[in-house]
Design an enzyme around this catalytic site. Sequence first.
Site, PDB file in Angstrom:
ATOM      1  N   TYR A 145       0.903  -1.238  -0.002  1.00  0.00           N
ATOM      2  CA  TYR A 145      -0.015   0.105   0.007  1.00  0.00           C
ATOM      3  C   TYR A 145       0.801   1.089  -0.185  1.00  0.00           C
ATOM      4  O   TYR A 145       0.635   2.041  -0.832  1.00  0.00           O
ATOM      5  CB  TYR A 145      -0.892   0.002   1.105  1.00  0.00           C
ATOM      6  CG  TYR A 145      -1.863   1.291   1.235  1.00  0.00           C
ATOM      7  CD1 TYR A 145      -3.028   1.503   0.574  1.00  0.00           C
ATOM      8  CD2 TYR A 145      -1.837   2.060   2.362  1.00  0.00           C
ATOM      9  CE1 TYR A 145      -3.725   2.586   0.492  1.00  0.00           C
ATOM     10  CE2 TYR A 145      -2.486   3.288   2.076  1.00  0.00           C
ATOM     11  CZ  TYR A 145      -3.706   3.330   1.443  1.00  0.00           C
ATOM     12  OH  TYR A 145      -4.469   4.511   1.749  1.00  0.00           O
ATOM     13  N   LYS A 149       1.113   4.397  -2.837  1.00  0.00           N
ATOM     14  CA  LYS A 149       0.757   5.644  -2.311  1.00  0.00           C
ATOM     15  C   LYS A 149       2.084   6.454  -2.593  1.00  0.00           C
ATOM     16  O   LYS A 149       2.231   7.780  -3.041  1.00  0.00           O
ATOM     17  CB  LYS A 149       0.149   5.908  -1.165  1.00  0.00           C
ATOM     18  CG  LYS A 149      -1.221   5.565  -0.980  1.00  0.00           C
ATOM     19  CD  LYS A 149      -2.224   5.825  -2.035  1.00  0.00           C
ATOM     20  CE  LYS A 149      -3.539   5.336  -1.827  1.00  0.00           C
ATOM     21  NZ  LYS A 149      -4.674   6.004  -2.508  1.00  0.00           N
TER      22      LYS A 149
END
Length: 251
Positions: A145, A149
Site C-alpha cells: 500500500y 501511494k
Amino acid sequence: MTDLEGLAAVVTGGGSGIGLATARLLSARGARVAVLDLNPGAVDKPLLGYPADVTDDVSVRAAVAAAAEDLGGIDILVNNAGIGAAGTVEDNPDEEWHKVLDVNVLGMVRTTRAALPHLRRSERAAVVNTCSIAATAGLPQRAVYSASKGAVLSLTLAMAADHVREGIRVNCVNPGTADTPWVARLLDAADDPRAERDALNARQPMGRLVMADEVAAAIVYLASPAAGSVTGTALAVDGGMAGLRLRPAEK
C-alpha cells in the site's frame, strides 16, 4: 456556498467513504457531479452514478465519456478509487502487488488519460489525487500500500509539471488513517479490533482517526478556483501525524 456553480466534476471511488463525502460536498457547493464506482447504486440524486472498473481501460473510457456527455464537460477530476493491503514486503504475493498497483496507480492513469481532452477545454481545470500519509511516513504492515501511494505522490508532481501550461492544476491530499468503511474492514480482520483501533487513534497526535468529511473539505478546496495558484502540492490531512513529534502523554 455556491463557489463551484457551473463546474462539472467526476469522482472515482465515489460510492462510499472519502469519495462519497467528496462528491456530496462538491454538489453542495454547486457543482454537477458524476460518481464512477464498481457499484454506484448507493449514489443518490443529484449525484449521477456510472459503473466503472479503474483496472479496465475500456470501462473507464466509456464511463468518463458518458459522464462528460451528461455533465456537459469535465472541469474537476478527483482520482479517489483505491484499495489497501496489509503485510510486510515478504507477506504479499506478486499477484497482490500487481492488483494494488493496478488499482491505486494505473487506475489514476487511466481515468486522467480519459478525462484530459475534456479538462483541456475547461478554464478552471483541476485534478486532485487521493494519496496517503503512507507516502511520506513508514507505516508497519503496509508495504505494498505504501509503495502504491508513494507512486501516487510522484505521479501527482509529474502530472502537475506536464499539464500546468495547459491550465490544468494537479494536487493530492495525504490523509492519515481515516474512519472509513475500508478501515473498518481492516479493523474487523484484526485479532483484537478494539485494541487495533485504539492503537491507530494513539498513533495520530490529535488522538483520533481522520474523518471522511475532513478529507473531502481538503479535496474540494484544491479542486476549487480558490486554489487557483496551487499546483504540485500535497496537502496533509492527518491530525499532525506527518509533522508533529510529541512527548509521551502524561499519565
